[in-house]
Write an enzyme that holds these catalytic residues in place. Structure first.
Site, mmCIF file in Angstrom:
data_model
loop_
_atom_site.group_PDB
_atom_site.id
_atom_site.type_symbol
_atom_site.label_atom_id
_atom_site.label_comp_id
_atom_site.label_asym_id
_atom_site.label_seq_id
_atom_site.Cartn_x
_atom_site.Cartn_y
_atom_site.Cartn_z
ATOM 1 C CB CYS A 143 42.983 37.299 40.359
ATOM 2 S SG CYS A 143 42.098 36.601 41.774
HETATM 3 N N1 NAP Z 1 37.785 40.966 42.344
HETATM 4 C C1 NAP Z 1 38.767 40.390 41.685
HETATM 5 O O1 NAP Z 1 39.953 40.635 41.966
HETATM 6 C C2 NAP Z 1 38.493 39.420 40.565
HETATM 7 C C3 NAP Z 1 39.580 38.884 39.862
HETATM 8 C C4 NAP Z 1 39.350 37.973 38.823
HETATM 9 C C5 NAP Z 1 38.061 37.598 38.525
HETATM 10 N N2 NAP Z 1 37.023 38.110 39.229
HETATM 11 C C6 NAP Z 1 35.678 37.646 38.873
HETATM 12 O O2 NAP Z 1 34.987 38.740 38.256
HETATM 13 C C7 NAP Z 1 33.599 38.679 38.610
HETATM 14 C C8 NAP Z 1 33.225 39.996 39.294
HETATM 15 O O3 NAP Z 1 34.035 40.143 40.451
HETATM 16 P P1 NAP Z 1 33.968 41.431 41.397
HETATM 17 O O4 NAP Z 1 35.055 41.276 42.372
HETATM 18 O O5 NAP Z 1 33.860 42.655 40.577
HETATM 19 O O6 NAP Z 1 32.568 41.157 42.125
HETATM 20 P P2 NAP Z 1 31.622 42.199 42.887
HETATM 21 O O7 NAP Z 1 32.431 43.372 43.319
HETATM 22 O O8 NAP Z 1 30.899 41.404 43.907
HETATM 23 O O9 NAP Z 1 30.591 42.665 41.748
HETATM 24 C C9 NAP Z 1 29.669 41.787 41.171
HETATM 25 C C10 NAP Z 1 28.818 42.520 40.163
HETATM 26 O O10 NAP Z 1 27.880 41.608 39.569
HETATM 27 C C11 NAP Z 1 26.527 42.083 39.777
HETATM 28 N N3 NAP Z 1 25.722 40.861 40.016
HETATM 29 C C12 NAP Z 1 25.774 40.037 41.105
HETATM 30 N N4 NAP Z 1 24.943 38.993 40.933
HETATM 31 C C13 NAP Z 1 24.365 39.154 39.716
HETATM 32 C C14 NAP Z 1 23.404 38.410 38.967
HETATM 33 N N5 NAP Z 1 22.899 37.256 39.449
HETATM 34 N N6 NAP Z 1 23.026 38.858 37.753
HETATM 35 C C15 NAP Z 1 23.529 40.029 37.258
HETATM 36 N N7 NAP Z 1 24.438 40.796 37.911
HETATM 37 C C16 NAP Z 1 24.855 40.350 39.130
HETATM 38 C C17 NAP Z 1 26.613 43.037 40.969
HETATM 39 O O11 NAP Z 1 25.654 44.069 40.911
HETATM 40 P P3 NAP Z 1 24.117 43.880 41.341
HETATM 41 O O12 NAP Z 1 24.102 42.868 42.454
HETATM 42 O O13 NAP Z 1 23.682 45.254 41.732
HETATM 43 O O14 NAP Z 1 23.441 43.401 40.086
HETATM 44 C C18 NAP Z 1 27.992 43.667 40.747
HETATM 45 O O15 NAP Z 1 27.918 44.700 39.789
HETATM 46 C C19 NAP Z 1 33.442 37.447 39.529
HETATM 47 O O16 NAP Z 1 33.056 36.328 38.773
HETATM 48 C C20 NAP Z 1 34.841 37.262 40.075
HETATM 49 O O17 NAP Z 1 35.102 35.944 40.484
HETATM 50 C C21 NAP Z 1 37.204 39.021 40.231
#
Ligand code: NAP
Length: 328
Positions: A143
């Protein structure tokens, strides 16, 4: 087209489902979560009740059936899925950091071994779309690097130093609570964190060099009490001065064909929920200040991921992304 969202209970996953509701060629048919498997998606995303009929599932990677999968999971989790999906002809947009950096840089910055490395295109469409039309895989940028790079790109090759100062909303940290994101620590407060060592600096520096710049990049993020948005102020230091008229012309020319980059005063609220990046630039000669606003979950994550899917499949890049922001 069938779309699987791996990590659909998270913030980025939820926004992928929301935005794809209006996509003319894509339908989300699988939403995964390990913790919430079996529950309707509105148990986690109440704003999506009544739109999909989906419940979370927890399939093995080999059981996923889709035309394209978005990996909205933490870094290191994504690399366990990628090969298994690609081998079965499922295209992948990876929102994690797993394929954004060269292997040695990834391992140094993230402190973990990469178990399944390959070189992948870096998905800022405005800068790199020709590198991944029709590919099977694209790595979605971080981001902060998205907003920072778009702010500095037009002047990158004129600069010797670029200092990125970013303010981010709290959803950037994902939905896992921590002391840093605990309301009394965030509300009515602003503070810098990872002053010189944020992982996204490596991506920013790599992008400067990809843009043909010899500039050194620096980066300090700050946490501000808003849910969504990143405002980045890029201080672009030049060897030869440029006038206000010159920098405005350079930015206008650079982004003249880009729907999602708007040259106007950057405000978080104006881009909230959208894939837009608003940029304004001001010169004082040897220092140009370029400020950009994005939604960290929009252009910073899920919006850009959908734009990247559109590039890969040859759809109109605006498909699924035509909504305006929410102001005030
Ligand atoms: N938030 C942002 O602004 C943003 C911006 C750019 C990029 N990102 C990237 O996008 C990705 C998701 O971010 P987020 O903010 O949405 O994170 P989040 O809110 O923590 O959600 C993570 C998701 O992944 C699942 N998960 C976690 N560990 C897992 C595993 N080992 N295997 C399968 N599923 C798993 C979780 O559900 P369960 O644990 O129930 O499986 C949940 O649905 C990350 O890599 C982050 O760095 C985020």
């Amino acid at each position: 087209m069938k779309v699987a969202i791996v990590g659909a209970s998270g913030y980025a996953g939820g926004d992928l489902i929301r935005l794809l509701l209006t996509h003319p060629h894509a339908e989300v048919t699988l939403a995964t979560s390990r913790k919430h498997a079996g529950q309707p998606i509105e148990t986690v995303h109440p704003h999506l009740k009544g739109f999909t009929g989906l419940s979370f599932e927890n399939p093995e990677p080999e059981q996923i059936d889709a035309d394209v999968a978005f990996l909205a999971v933490p870094h290191t989790a994504a690399m366990n899925y990628v090969r298994k999906l690609l081998d079965r002809g499922i295209r992948v947009v990876d929102l994690s950091a797993d394929y954004r950096l060269p292997k040695d840089v990834f391992e140094r910055v993230y402190g973990v071994p990469h178990i399944d490395y390959f070189e992948a295109p870096y998905g800022i469409p405005e800068l790199h779309r020709n590198e991944y039309r029709n590919t099977m895989f694209v790595s979605n940028p971080g981001c902060f690097p998205t907003g920072a790079t778009l702010a500095a790109a037009p002047l990158a090759r004129y600069a010797h130093t670029v200092i990125y100062d970013s303010k981010t909303g709290v959803s950037g940290a994902g939905d896992n609570p921590s002391a840093t994101t605990h309301y009394p620590n965030v509300g009515d407060n602003v503070n810098p964190y990872k002053w010189t060592s944020h992982r996204h600096l490596a991506e920013m520096r790599l992008e400067l060099s990809r843009l043909g710049s010899k500039a050194t990049g620096y980066f300090t993020p700050h946490l501000v009490p808003v849910n969504r948005g990143i405002l980045t102020t890029a201080h672009i230091l030049l060897s030869e001065p440029l006038s206000q008229q010159e920098v405005e012309r350079i930015y206008r020319d650079y982004y003249k064909d880009e729907y999602f980059v708007r040259l106007q005063f950057p405000m978080l609220a104006a881009v909230r929920g959208t894939n837009f990046c608003d940029i304004r630039v001001e010169s004082e000669g040897h220092r140009v200040v370029a400020a950009s606003a994005i939604d960290n979950l929009g252009k910073g994550a899920s919006g850009q991921a959908i734009q990247n899917m559109n590039v890969m499949f040859g759809f109109d890049e605006r498909d699924g992304l035509r909504g305006a922001g929410v102001l005030p």
